[in-house]
Each structure stands twice: as structure tokens, then as C-alpha cells.
Scaffold this active site. Sequence first.
Site, PDB file in Angstrom:
ATOM      1  N   GLY A  68       2.071   5.985   6.642  1.00  0.00           N
ATOM      2  CA  GLY A  68       2.841   5.269   5.460  1.00  0.00           C
ATOM      3  C   GLY A  68       3.411   6.452   4.485  1.00  0.00           C
ATOM      4  O   GLY A  68       3.020   7.635   4.788  1.00  0.00           O
ATOM      5  N   ASN A  69       3.384   5.871   3.327  1.00  0.00           N
ATOM      6  CA  ASN A  69       4.203   6.902   2.222  1.00  0.00           C
ATOM      7  C   ASN A  69       2.909   7.451   1.686  1.00  0.00           C
ATOM      8  O   ASN A  69       3.003   8.635   0.907  1.00  0.00           O
ATOM      9  CB  ASN A  69       5.111   6.386   1.399  1.00  0.00           C
ATOM     10  CG  ASN A  69       4.489   4.685   0.897  1.00  0.00           C
ATOM     11  OD1 ASN A  69       3.561   4.304   1.309  1.00  0.00           O
ATOM     12  ND2 ASN A  69       5.087   4.357  -0.406  1.00  0.00           N
ATOM     13  N   VAL A  73      -3.410   7.527   9.112  1.00  0.00           N
ATOM     14  CA  VAL A  73      -4.743   7.287   9.762  1.00  0.00           C
ATOM     15  C   VAL A  73      -4.450   7.912  11.197  1.00  0.00           C
ATOM     16  O   VAL A  73      -3.724   8.401  11.904  1.00  0.00           O
ATOM     17  CB  VAL A  73      -4.550   5.636  10.592  1.00  0.00           C
ATOM     18  CG1 VAL A  73      -5.951   5.582  11.250  1.00  0.00           C
ATOM     19  CG2 VAL A  73      -4.559   4.833   9.234  1.00  0.00           C
ATOM     20  N   ASP A 181      -4.844 -11.371   4.368  1.00  0.00           N
ATOM     21  CA  ASP A 181      -3.687 -10.789   5.052  1.00  0.00           C
ATOM     22  C   ASP A 181      -3.872 -10.527   6.602  1.00  0.00           C
ATOM     23  O   ASP A 181      -3.724  -9.732   7.367  1.00  0.00           O
ATOM     24  CB  ASP A 181      -3.263  -9.319   4.479  1.00  0.00           C
ATOM     25  CG  ASP A 181      -1.935  -8.665   5.224  1.00  0.00           C
ATOM     26  OD1 ASP A 181      -1.239  -9.455   5.651  1.00  0.00           O
ATOM     27  OD2 ASP A 181      -1.967  -7.406   5.216  1.00  0.00           O
TER      28      ASP A 181
END
EC number: 2.7.11.1
Length: 752
Positions: A68-69, A73, A181
Site C-alpha cells: 500500500g502507500n 506485507v 471490517d
Amino acid sequence: MSSRTVLAPGNDRNSDTHGTLGSGRSSDKGPSWSSRSLGARCRNSIASCPEEQPHVGNYRLLRTIGKGNFAKVKLARHILTGREVAIKIIDKTQLNPSSLQKLFREVRIMKGLNHPNIVKLFEVIETEKTLYLVMEYASAGEVFDYLVSHGRMKEKEARAKFRQIVSAVHYCHQKNIVHRDLKAENLLLDAEANIKIADFGFSNEFTLGSKLDTFCGSPPYAAPELFQGKKYDGPEVDIWSLGVILYTLVSGSLPFDGHNLKELRERVLRGKYRVPFYMSTDCESILRRFLVLNPAKRCTLEQIMKDKWINIGYEGEELKPYTEPEEDFGDTKRIEVMVGMGYTREEIKESLTSQKYNEVTATYLLLGRKTEEGGDRGAPGLALARVRAPSDTTNGTSSSKGTSHSKGQRSSSSTYHRQRRHSDFCGPSPAPLHPKRSPTSTGEAELKEERLPGRKASCSTAGSGSRGLPPSSPMVSSAHNPNKAEIPERRKDSTSTPNNLPPSMMTRRNTYVCTERPGAERPSLLPNGKENSSGTPRVPPASPSSHSLAPPSGERSRLARGSTIRSTFHGGQVRDRRAGGGGGGGVQNGPPASPTLAHEAAPLPAGRPRPTTNLFTKLTSKLTRRVADEPERIGGPEVTSCHLPWDQTETAPRLLRFPWSVKLTSSRPPEALMAALRQATAAARCRCRQPQPFLLACLHGGAGGPEPLSHFEVEVCQLPRPGLRGVLFRRVAGTALAFRTLVTRISNDLEL
């Protein structure tokens, strides 16, 4: 050595200096690392890493499985034990104080969770700029990708998975933790197809009577009270999400879906969804208990555990609340192995009894994780193996040893480590160890090199690791009619190709963070909760514009990957002086036609409408603001017979004990299969590198060309049957349609 900073209250120690991360004070064991005999540890290491390979602490980094940003991982191998783990690498310099607080809360929550169906945290390493979370690696990927590849599940298999999910979520609620979530992307699968719940980035602690007011989660899985801007206790929003998950498992589509947030909001607040003809009456009945508009009338998980549908096939073994066993910190075999590695008995005892998430505890826990060739995995009552061999298992345990737990609570007499047998099949690879290198510099450098804009990092520890990458197409698709034959059930034939998949697949819900909470006006529904085609009041729009997130199309696709409407929201805090929620977004109902309508509970009372603001516009604008895809540059040398960038000691394919995810099989030698795969991928105009002897990482399209970017992996695996190999395809990024087309073409060229 990198300096270590205070993470959060606790007793963590870093993996190099043994300084206490949590308390901020140095341990009296601090100098012991440098003075300890490195030779003893090197000689007794089960695995080791060459000097030129990147590493973090005691972990050799293998490849990126999500990004991501602000984070990524990495799949890594623990040098001392040979076990595979997933390391979440977070760049703290890119996070504001609020995000850092949420990050520390996530770590604190994960430390307190010990359930066989929840991703386990092993170690926390922190430097001045970077945080490393060493977690359990779920090698079979996400439930989302499973549904993409196999289609909807039969109820028997869905039940086995759902029992595990319910057990894990109920365990969290018992500890006053709400996930917030829950969705198919955050449900991972280990090598034996057991569920692992991941991504606690939006989780929080709750107290009954003290309301939470943050709107977060993926809109298609979000409870109606979140769209209305109401405060909530916590568990009820997870329970609604569980209902959506169950529907998705059984039907292969979402119950509430649409082209924009406005449609999604309308569908969710109306509470209408289609029941496919193949869904059993008992399954429909349990769904009605989950998907209740009024949170006060929604079922509890204790009630669900006694439901008829969830216990079919488990007569006498009713699903019960999970009883957490005491940690086994006195395993003499593991302690002796660690002493041989160079640890002292005193520091082992101190780390384990103080529950320090440092290298000592991580090594002990990883040593206790069984390999695929032996031992139980998962707890009795919830493992998926029952689906395949009910006569040989008890309450779902995949090993015959599980018979001793028959008709009992999960893991009532087994230790935590027996429940969570490690899913790594790979054996150790001897090589010289170089522990004096900086244990974190390589990880930090790679994080800076590969940071992509516009995304929150995935917390997934799955094998596919595609959550963090932006999709190559912003198209949003809604659910197909589940009555149509184009929705396939999972094929039992392991030799079949992916040609049976529908042309359009599921849309991935990515993670976004919103600074404001979307408000919503309460819906006006008929007293009986039924739709009325002539006079049902419509939910007033929350904004003058709809902000469509998908091009108009007559045909809707099943849960396609990359939809912004199915991204995770995280709203700001609602002040008490606010009257309610506003603005919203909605979804078009999933299947457009079906002979049966599901029932819902009594509708929520209509509320006083209030003026809308431009918040919906801000929210939708944020979600539709896409950053153009930067294809990940696959570095490294061209694949040739004279230059191979892997450890030459790894000469055998990975063993798949449960080849349920393999589509192609062959009796060819693995080297011949790899050669054929290189030719087939080259013929398909894929750009490939070979990071491991029997793994290809491939890119296709993108870079401004006419074809969308597809990033996938192809692996040759050894199957349990002697002399039989399998070809395993894993999608990392890109649309399911493009992936399916490439898999079909490559499979045909292989002529297996």
C-alpha cells in the site's frame, strides 16, 4: 544497530538489542546478544540466509505479497526454524498521530488474541522509522480469491467455514473487541483451508452501554445503522457483516450491491435481498436472523451457535464458545532446541512468562507450529476437513487424532500450538548466517522503493497478497442473478481448467480512510417490511448527484475486483451535539431476479429528515480519485539456466497436502513443467522472473498499453500422490477477467 522506540504499553523487546519496546527501558539482557556465542547459534540453526539476501531480524525476506502507500506485507522465512511468516512493514514517518494511535491499538489487540482461526502475531520489531509485525502466514490466500476461482460453495462447505468464522468473532466479542471490517478479503485460508481472520486495523474495544460512533468498514458489509450515522454498541455491526459473508459464501454474490454509494445505501436501508433457488430453507432462516434492520432485534452469536443450520452434520457436537487454553510455556523439547541455538534458559523463561513479543517468544512459538506432515491443525468442531471425510474426523478435525476431542469443546485438552499447526511445507535450507548485519535496513529500503500512492496497506497475510495493489480497472460490477447457471459451484475435479468461471468476477474491496463520517437520513419503509412497487416510499437521496462509480451496463458481474464502492471506510468521530447521520451512498441489490424474496425484521422507525451537506460529495470524490497504476517493476535477471536468483539447496517443489486449489496436474518432472511454463508465459507476452526454483512471478499488460495490468504467480507444486505435480495460479493484482483469460491461454499452451 537500529535504535528502538517505545511502541505501546507492554513488555516487548526488540530482536537485536533485547531492549524493551513496550516500557522503553533496556533489559538487563541487553548486551547478551553481542556477547552470546554466534557460532553456537549458527551451527544449530535449522535454516539460515545468505548475506546478500534481505532480512529483518531473524527473518529472510522472500517476496512481497501485499502493498500500500504506507506499508507492505512480505513473505519471509524465520532463519532459525525455517518457518514461513508474513511481515507487515509499516513506514511510521508517513503516519499522522491519529493513524499511529490506531496502529498501536491494532498491535495491542492482536497481542491479546489467541484463537486458531485468527491470524497470530509472533513478534513486534520497531525502529525509529519502521514497525515490523511478524504474523502467521496463511498460504492459501483469501476467501475472496477462493470464490473467484471456484465460485459459490455448497452449503456443507460453507457451513464448515462459517462455523470457524462465528467461533473466532464470538471469541473477539467475549474479549470486548469488535472487528468492524469483516469481509471476504479479510478472511484468509491456511494450507488446509481453515479460516484465519485478519486485518484488525479498524478493530476497537467496546463496553456495553458506551456507544461507538466511528463509521468504518466496507459498504456492502456495513450495517444499516452505520449508513444512518447512529452510534452503536459494537457486536451488532459485526453480526450484520457475518450475514453478508454467509450469503456471499453460499451464493457467490453480495446481497446488497450497486453502482454507487447512493444505490448501496438505499438497498441496505431497505434490507431487501434475493434468495437464490438453491439456498435451503434452513440457510434462508439463519440469514434472516443476521440481516435484521433493527440492531436491537438482530441475533446474538450465542443464539446462532444453537441454530439448526449451523449444526447440521454436527449432531451431538453443537458449536460452543471457544475456551482459550493456557499457553504451554514449559515445552522442554522446544526449550532445549532454543538453548542449542544460543538462547539462555533465563531469557527464554523471562520472555515467555512476561509475554514479550520479541525474538525469543517468536522462536518458541514457531518451533511449536507443526509442519504439514504431522499433527493436528485447527480445533475440533471447526476444521474444514469434515467436509471431505466426515467418517474419519470428529467435529471437523482433519487428523484422526481428533477423535479424542469428539463431542467436546474446541481444544479442551490440546495446547494452542497443536491447534495451529504451521502451514509451511518448506524444509530448511542450510547456508551461512550473518547476524551482524543491520536487521532492519533492508526492509526499510524496500519499503521506500516500492511504496505506491493512494492506498492504505493491506494487512492480509495471505498467499496471494493482492489486496494492497490498485486494480487495473475502476469498473464496478454488481452481483449477477444467483439463479442463473453461470454462477458455478466449486468444481471437484482437480484437473479441470478455470474455463468454467464466469466472464466477470468479484470486485475487491480495498481500504480507504475518510476524514468525515457520511450521514444518512432514515428510510421510510412499509410497516410489514415488504417492497411495494406502487407506493413504497423511497429513501431520499443524500446528495443531488449520484456520482456513479461504474459505467452503465445491462449486465452486472459477480463481485468484481477493484471496486471503490466496496472499499473500507473509516469515518471521523461524531460529536454528541450532532443530531444524526446524513448523506450516504447506496447499492443496487445483488441478484436482479429470483423467485423468492428474503424476509426482514420490523423496519426501523422513520426519522426526521435533516438538511444534507456536501459530505457525500467529498466521500464519493475521495473514493473515485484514482491513482494511475504503476506496474510493479519485476527486477532481477532474465531467467536462464546459468543464473538463478535463489538458494540452490531448494531443489524440490513445495508439497501440497491438500491440493484443493490446484487446477492442472501432470506427471512431468518439475523442471520440465517449469520450462513449459516459461515458454507458455512468454507466448502469452508476459514479463516474468523466477524468484524461486518452481515459482514464476509474471506481469502482463499495463504501462500505458491497451491491455490492463495483470500481476500473477505460477507455481509448480508436488501433490500427495507420488509422481504427480500440480500447477497453481495465484492472482496478485488486476481484474479477474484478465487473469482468467491469461490462465486459460497458458493452460491450453501447456497441453496437460
